[in-house]
Scaffold this motif. Structure first.
Motif, PDB file in Angstrom:
ATOM      1  N   PHE A   1      -7.978  -3.199   5.622  1.00  0.00           N
ATOM      2  CA  PHE A   1      -7.090  -2.014   5.881  1.00  0.00           C
ATOM      3  C   PHE A   1      -7.594  -0.665   5.449  1.00  0.00           C
ATOM      4  CE2 PHE A   1      -2.964   0.374   4.464  1.00  0.00           C
ATOM      5  CZ  PHE A   1      -2.757   0.633   5.800  1.00  0.00           C
ATOM      6  N   GLU A   2      -8.386  -0.659   4.418  1.00  0.00           N
ATOM      7  CA  GLU A   2      -9.051   0.682   4.048  1.00  0.00           C
ATOM      8  C   GLU A   2      -9.651   1.426   5.051  1.00  0.00           C
ATOM      9  OE1 GLU A   2      -8.916   2.425   1.120  1.00  0.00           O
ATOM     10  OE2 GLU A   2      -7.580   0.986   0.157  1.00  0.00           O
ATOM     11  N   ASP A  14       0.889  -1.247   0.032  1.00  0.00           N
ATOM     12  CA  ASP A  14      -0.036  -0.135   0.057  1.00  0.00           C
ATOM     13  C   ASP A  14       0.574   1.301  -0.095  1.00  0.00           C
ATOM     14  OD1 ASP A  14      -2.997   0.978   0.894  1.00  0.00           O
ATOM     15  OD2 ASP A  14      -1.595   2.248   1.593  1.00  0.00           O
ATOM     16  N   ARG A  61      -6.941   2.630   7.838  1.00  0.00           N
ATOM     17  CA  ARG A  61      -5.603   3.168   7.103  1.00  0.00           C
ATOM     18  C   ARG A  61      -5.451   4.771   7.732  1.00  0.00           C
ATOM     19  NH1 ARG A  61      -5.973   4.200   1.289  1.00  0.00           N
ATOM     20  NH2 ARG A  61      -5.072   2.229   0.657  1.00  0.00           N
TER      21      ARG A  61
END
Length: 671
Positions: free
Chosen positions: A594-595, A508, A598
């Motif tokens: 994770f989005e 990412d 984050r």
């Protein structure tokens, strides 16, 4: 009811009644039921040993006279030591017993009733005393009869008394010729009965031992009342037979079945005494060995007794020089007893190699492999040679089963898995099983005593000890303090999904900009040897910590062990320090989403990555809670009766599972 059916019923009733009193058709339990009703437990003391000594002397000489008279010259009894103890004979009791046996018609049922009558008269005596008193009453008559037979030719008084006793009826040449076989049969039965009672006495002398130590003794003692019954009924039958012979009756007592029964009893009793003797030797050896380990002594003494006991010590095989050496090489040394079956794997042997490499220049420490084989065969000896060739240290050479096998199994809880018992130069046990300590911590725990185990830092970075050295990249990642995802499971689809999302997380843009380095290592994708080593390391850590105070490391190890057979699992570490570990569903969801967290990482700062990971994972766990399930390996040593769940404060339920590992063992054990 018609007359025919009435006669039939009466006949059936008579047959049933007869069978209840015929010892030849009764089971031991039926006999016991009847004779126990005659027995009264009493504290009455009786010098049964002295009486038996007198009876034995009397009957040995009496039966010898019979052999001389009937069969001709027999070996002399001049060397027989007649011990005549100071003893007050219970003459009245003996006469009462004699009266019960005398002048009875020949019949098994009558012999049974006679035996019960004698047992009733002797109700307050112990079972061995009942047998000896009956035999003594018989000995009075039998010895007098044959003593008169011996002396009547030269002693007028003996001749007159002999006539009254009807001795000439049997001892005249014609009578001897006619009744030779019957007299021999009676004499042999007397000898057999004496032998049975003699062996019962041997057995009774062993009752000072605890039946827990000598289980065969309990079985034999339980049978003694029935054995005594058969000794007494045989004597009753013999008396009847002698009466039949001296009265020249046409009826005779059938004695062959009594002889057969006594021979069976005698054989069984002798086997029981032999077995009791073996068990007594084992119990005394066990106590001696336990005392040796509790009392400081010399390691050589302990080793000799543990391995050889009374056998001559065999030389040790030195795996380094491929020669044999005397066991004196262990004198005044710290000794690591490496104990295993022949099914030990190459990986299990390799656990000890770093230890050997470290101590081979230190003469104060020695390793000795003790192969545990219950029964050697030629095939097992060949297998032993193969395993021995893998050892660089000392090896006990097979000569039979290890003397202390029972002690090793019961006191050190050997369960066919390799173990290392640490002994001091004084033979004191410093650790009952350091194998898992060595496997988990290596030389950091040297010299592997329980005190060393307790002093190891509770926050020891165990990840490195488990995965260090299993892959060339891992040691470098740990050294560089990188984040590492270790993961695996039984579901290939789950592994593919986790690999996909964890790779996406590692690549990412936010993670890259923050220069957070994340590596992936799928345990299940490696070879089987590595997978076994990984889980063996986890199991060893569990064993070393399971009895200790529960801390964060202990809980993480316990959780990891619970993942072994899961669909999926993952552990995130930073270098060698654990960040978080989780079940497949929760850890996969944390990575895949994770989005959603984050921005929290960005907001709190990139140094908070691991904290944010843990918080989001705990949030998912709280909504999809699932407690751990442990499958604990059958390791040497005691496992705790209760274990706290690492995921909640409750105590875990205990269950037992059985797993066949035939294919795995076949594939990985040394052939």
């Amino acid at each position: 009811m018609n007359m025919l059916s009435t006669k039939s019923s009466l006949k059936s009733l008579l047959q049933t009644t007869e069978s209840e009193h015929n010892p030849l058709t009764m089971s031991d339990d039926q006999i016991l039921e009847q004779i126990y009703s005659t027995h009264v437990h009493s504290d009455t003391k009786f010098d049964v040993d002295s009486l038996f000594t007198l009876v034995e002397n009397t009957l040995r000489r009496s039966t010898h006279i019979v052999d001389n008279v009937v069969q001709g010259s027999q070996p002399s009894l001049e060397n027989l030591d007649d011990k005549i103890p100071q003893f007050s004979s219970p003459l009245c009791t003996l006469k009462q017993i004699s009266s019960e046996m005398s002048c009875k018609p020949p019949s098994e049922e009558i012999a049974h009733k006679t035996t019960l009558a004698i047992l009733n008269k002797l109700s307050k005596y112990e079972w061995d005393a009942k047998a000896v008193l009956t035999l003594a009453a018989f000995a009075l008559e039998y010895s007098e009869f044959w003593l008169l037979a011996q002396h009547q030719p030269t002693d007028p008084l003996a001749k007159s008394v002999a006539v009254l006793k009807r001795v000439p009826v049997l001892t005249r040449p014609a009578a001897l010729q006619k009744h030779r076989q019957a007299i021999i049969e009676v004499n042999n039965l007397v000898k057999a009965t004496l032998q049975v009672i003699e062996v019962i006495f041997e057995l009774e002398k062993l009752t000072t031992y605890d039946t827990k130590d000598v289980p065969a003794l309990g079985t034999a003692i339980e049978q003694i009342p029935v054995d005594v019954y058969w000794a007494i009924i045989t004597i009753a039958a013999v008396v009847t037979q002698i009466d039949c012979l001296t009265t020249e009756s046409e009826h005779k007592q059938e004695l062959s079945h009594y002889g057969q029964k006594l021979n069976i009893i005698l054989s069984k009793l002798r086997k029981q005494i032999t077995l009791c003797g073996q068990q007594i030797d084992e119990a005394e050896y066990y106590r001696r060995l336990r005392k040796l380990f509790q009392t400081p002594t010399e390691i050589m003494v302990v080793f000799k007794v543990l391995i050889f006991n009374k056998d001559a010590p065999q030389p040790l095989f030195d795996g380094a020089t491929k020669t044999t050496v005397d066991i004196s090489v262990l004198k005044k040394k710290n000794v690591y007893l490496f104990i295993s079956t022949l099914d030990i794997t190459e990986e299990e042997i390799s656990v000890l190699r770093p230890v050997y490499d470290s101590i081979k220049t230190n003469d104060q420490y020695k390793i000795v492999w003790i192969p545990i084989v219950e029964e050697w065969t030629e095939q097992l000896r060949k297998k032993y040679e193969v395993v021995k060739s893998k050892m660089r240290w000392y090896v006990v050479q097979p000569f039979g089963t290890i003397a202390g096998y029972k002690y090793i199994k019961e006191e050190w809880h050997f369960k066919k898995k390799p173990m290392v018992v640490v002994l001091s130069p004084q033979g004191k046990v410093q650790h009952t099983n350091a194998f898992h300590l060595i496997q988990a911590y290596g030389m950091k725990a040297f010299p592997f005593t329980t005190s060393n185990e307790e002093s190891i830092n509770k926050e020891f970075e165990w990840v490195g000890s488990v995965v260090g050295g299993i892959h060339p990249n891992i040691d470098a990642w740990i050294k560089e303090k990188k984040y590492i995802f270790f993961y695996g499971g039984n579901d290939k689809e789950w592994i593919q999904q986790f690999t996909k999302y964890a790779t996406a997380l590692a690549n990412d843009s936010v993670i890259k900009e923050a220069k957070i380095s994340i590596e992936l290592f799928c345990v299940e994708k490696e070879d089987k040897s590595l997978v076994r080593r990984f889980w063996s390391g986890i199991e060893s850590l569990f064993v070393t910590k399971v009895h200790k105070t529960v801390d964060a490391v202990t809980q993480e190890v316990q959780k990891m062990l619970s993942y072994k057979n899961e669909t999926g699992w993952a552990l995130l570490s930073k270098g060698s320090s654990v960040v978080v570990s989780g079940h497949g569903n929760t850890i996969l969801k944390t990575v895949a989403e994770f989005e959603k967290w984050r921005e929290v990482v960005v907001k709190k700062g990139f140094e908070s990555f691991e904290l944010c990971f843990k918080e989001y994972h705990e949030k998912i766990v709280s909504t999809t809670h699932r407690c751990s399930h442990l499958e604990i390996p059958n390791v040497a040593g005691k496992l705790p009766e209760t274990i706290k769940c690492p995921d909640c404060p409750r105590t875990m339920e205990i269950s037992i599972s059985y797993k066949c590992c035939h294919n795995e063992t076949t594939a990985n054990a040394i052939p």
